[in-house]
Each structure stands twice: as C-alpha cells, then as structure tokens.
Design a protein around this motif. Sequence first.
Motif, short mmCIF file in Angstrom:
data_model
loop_
_atom_site.label_atom_id
_atom_site.label_comp_id
_atom_site.label_asym_id
_atom_site.label_seq_id
_atom_site.Cartn_x
_atom_site.Cartn_y
_atom_site.Cartn_z
N PHE A 94 53.90 43.35 39.11
CA PHE A 94 52.59 42.73 39.85
C PHE A 94 51.68 43.65 39.32
O PHE A 94 51.18 45.04 39.61
CB PHE A 94 52.78 43.29 41.37
CG PHE A 94 53.86 42.22 42.06
CD1 PHE A 94 53.34 41.05 42.36
CD2 PHE A 94 54.96 42.72 42.42
CE1 PHE A 94 54.23 40.33 43.27
CE2 PHE A 94 55.96 41.63 42.93
CZ PHE A 94 55.54 40.55 43.38
N VAL A 95 50.55 42.92 38.50
CA VAL A 95 49.59 43.67 37.96
C VAL A 95 48.40 44.00 38.76
O VAL A 95 47.77 45.26 38.71
CB VAL A 95 48.92 42.75 36.85
CG1 VAL A 95 47.60 43.32 36.11
CG2 VAL A 95 49.98 42.49 35.77
N GLN A 96 48.20 43.22 39.90
CA GLN A 96 47.11 43.72 40.88
C GLN A 96 47.69 42.94 42.14
O GLN A 96 48.08 41.65 42.24
CB GLN A 96 46.15 42.92 40.65
CG GLN A 96 44.75 43.00 41.74
CD GLN A 96 43.43 42.22 41.10
OE1 GLN A 96 42.78 42.93 40.34
NE2 GLN A 96 43.43 41.31 42.13
N GLN A 97 48.04 43.85 43.10
CA GLN A 97 48.24 43.46 44.66
C GLN A 97 47.02 42.33 45.02
O GLN A 97 46.04 42.50 44.54
CB GLN A 97 48.53 44.54 45.45
CG GLN A 97 49.63 45.42 44.97
CD GLN A 97 50.93 44.98 44.90
OE1 GLN A 97 51.30 44.22 46.04
NE2 GLN A 97 51.66 45.31 43.95
N PRO A 98 47.33 41.67 45.98
CA PRO A 98 46.25 40.57 46.62
C PRO A 98 45.31 41.55 46.82
O PRO A 98 45.02 42.61 47.57
CB PRO A 98 47.12 40.24 47.98
CG PRO A 98 48.46 40.26 47.68
CD PRO A 98 48.64 41.45 47.19
N THR A 99 44.06 41.12 46.34
CA THR A 99 42.77 41.80 46.50
C THR A 99 41.65 40.54 46.58
O THR A 99 41.80 39.57 45.94
CB THR A 99 42.39 42.40 45.18
OG1 THR A 99 43.47 43.54 44.77
CG2 THR A 99 41.15 42.97 45.06
N LEU A 108 46.14 37.32 43.45
CA LEU A 108 47.17 38.13 43.27
C LEU A 108 47.43 37.79 41.57
O LEU A 108 47.65 36.77 41.26
CB LEU A 108 48.52 37.69 44.04
CG LEU A 108 49.90 38.11 43.52
CD1 LEU A 108 50.19 39.62 43.67
CD2 LEU A 108 50.88 37.34 44.37
N LEU A 109 47.63 39.07 40.87
CA LEU A 109 47.91 38.76 39.67
C LEU A 109 49.20 39.62 39.18
O LEU A 109 49.43 40.86 39.63
CB LEU A 109 46.68 39.44 38.56
CG LEU A 109 46.73 39.24 37.05
CD1 LEU A 109 46.50 37.89 36.77
CD2 LEU A 109 45.48 40.24 36.59
N LEU A 110 50.03 38.69 38.46
CA LEU A 110 51.30 39.19 38.13
C LEU A 110 51.82 38.70 36.60
O LEU A 110 51.15 37.98 36.03
CB LEU A 110 52.43 38.74 39.00
CG LEU A 110 52.45 37.50 39.37
CD1 LEU A 110 53.62 36.64 38.63
CD2 LEU A 110 52.75 37.14 40.87
N HIS A 116 53.91 36.47 30.78
CA HIS A 116 52.64 35.83 30.83
C HIS A 116 51.77 36.15 32.16
O HIS A 116 52.57 36.31 33.20
CB HIS A 116 52.67 34.29 30.78
CG HIS A 116 53.42 33.71 29.74
ND1 HIS A 116 54.81 33.29 29.86
CD2 HIS A 116 53.35 33.45 28.38
CE1 HIS A 116 55.16 32.95 28.67
NE2 HIS A 116 54.00 32.83 27.60
N LEU A 117 50.60 36.34 32.17
CA LEU A 117 49.77 36.74 33.29
C LEU A 117 49.59 35.40 33.97
O LEU A 117 49.33 34.29 33.61
CB LEU A 117 48.57 37.23 32.91
CG LEU A 117 48.34 38.66 32.54
CD1 LEU A 117 46.81 38.88 31.84
CD2 LEU A 117 48.77 39.84 33.49
#
Length: 134
Positions: A94-99, A108-110, A116-117
């Motif tokens: 999980f690159v970025q939690q829900p923001t 949400l970035l994963l 792949h992003l």
Amino acid sequence: MDFVSIRVITGDITRLVTFYERATGVRANWSTEDFAELRVGSATLAIGSTRTVPMFAPGAAHPADNRSVILEFRVADVDGVHRNLVDSGLVEDFVQQPTTMPWGNRSLLLRDPDGHLVNFFTPLTEAAIARLAH
C-alpha cells in the motif's frame, strides 16, 4: 475516436486477474487461458499472459516492468476498497493509505501483484464531482 482499454502483460495471469476481480468487484471475461478482460464502466482492463506477446509483437512487452503508468479506478467508497484489499491479503504494498487529496478526491494508492501502481479514488468535493461528470 474512443479510448477503450489498457492491456497489461503478466507472467501470472491467474494471480493478476484474481487481484483485479477482488479489487473491482467485476468478474473477468476469459477469451482464452491467456487473455481476460474486465469491463469496468466505459473502459476495459485487458490482461494477457506473456504467451500472447509473440502473437502481435515479439519481445515488445515485458511483464512487471512498468514504473510510469498509474491505473485509476473511480469507486463509490475508497475506504471500503481498502478494507476489502487488506482482508484479501492480495496486496503487499500500500503506497498511500486512503487520503483526501488537495484536488478533492479521496485516494488509495497501491501496487498490484506485478508492481503496477493502482489508484482507487472517490471524488468528494463539488469541484471534483463536476470535473468527473459524464
């Protein structure tokens, strides 16, 4: 002209299709054991195994080799997608939690199983909703 799909080439088609089915809630349509499509809204995510590459362009595509494209899915509930994917065990990064982003989307970035992003987002503000209206 219509932009209709993105095709991802993978070394493990079953694993990648399973991930996207779980993440999107959409069942894949398998044309062969080497090619599946998920029709999501107005676009299609096509997933092909490495065995399909020689059919159209030998050596042109390499699985799990992308570091510049982000696949994006507009969803009704980013936090629900996050919970679903945490529970699934299918996501290692999980690159970025829900923001909530400055432009009005909750995001949400994963990374998918091939690295792949992937961005799942929900427009929250009136401006973000209007920008994405069809």
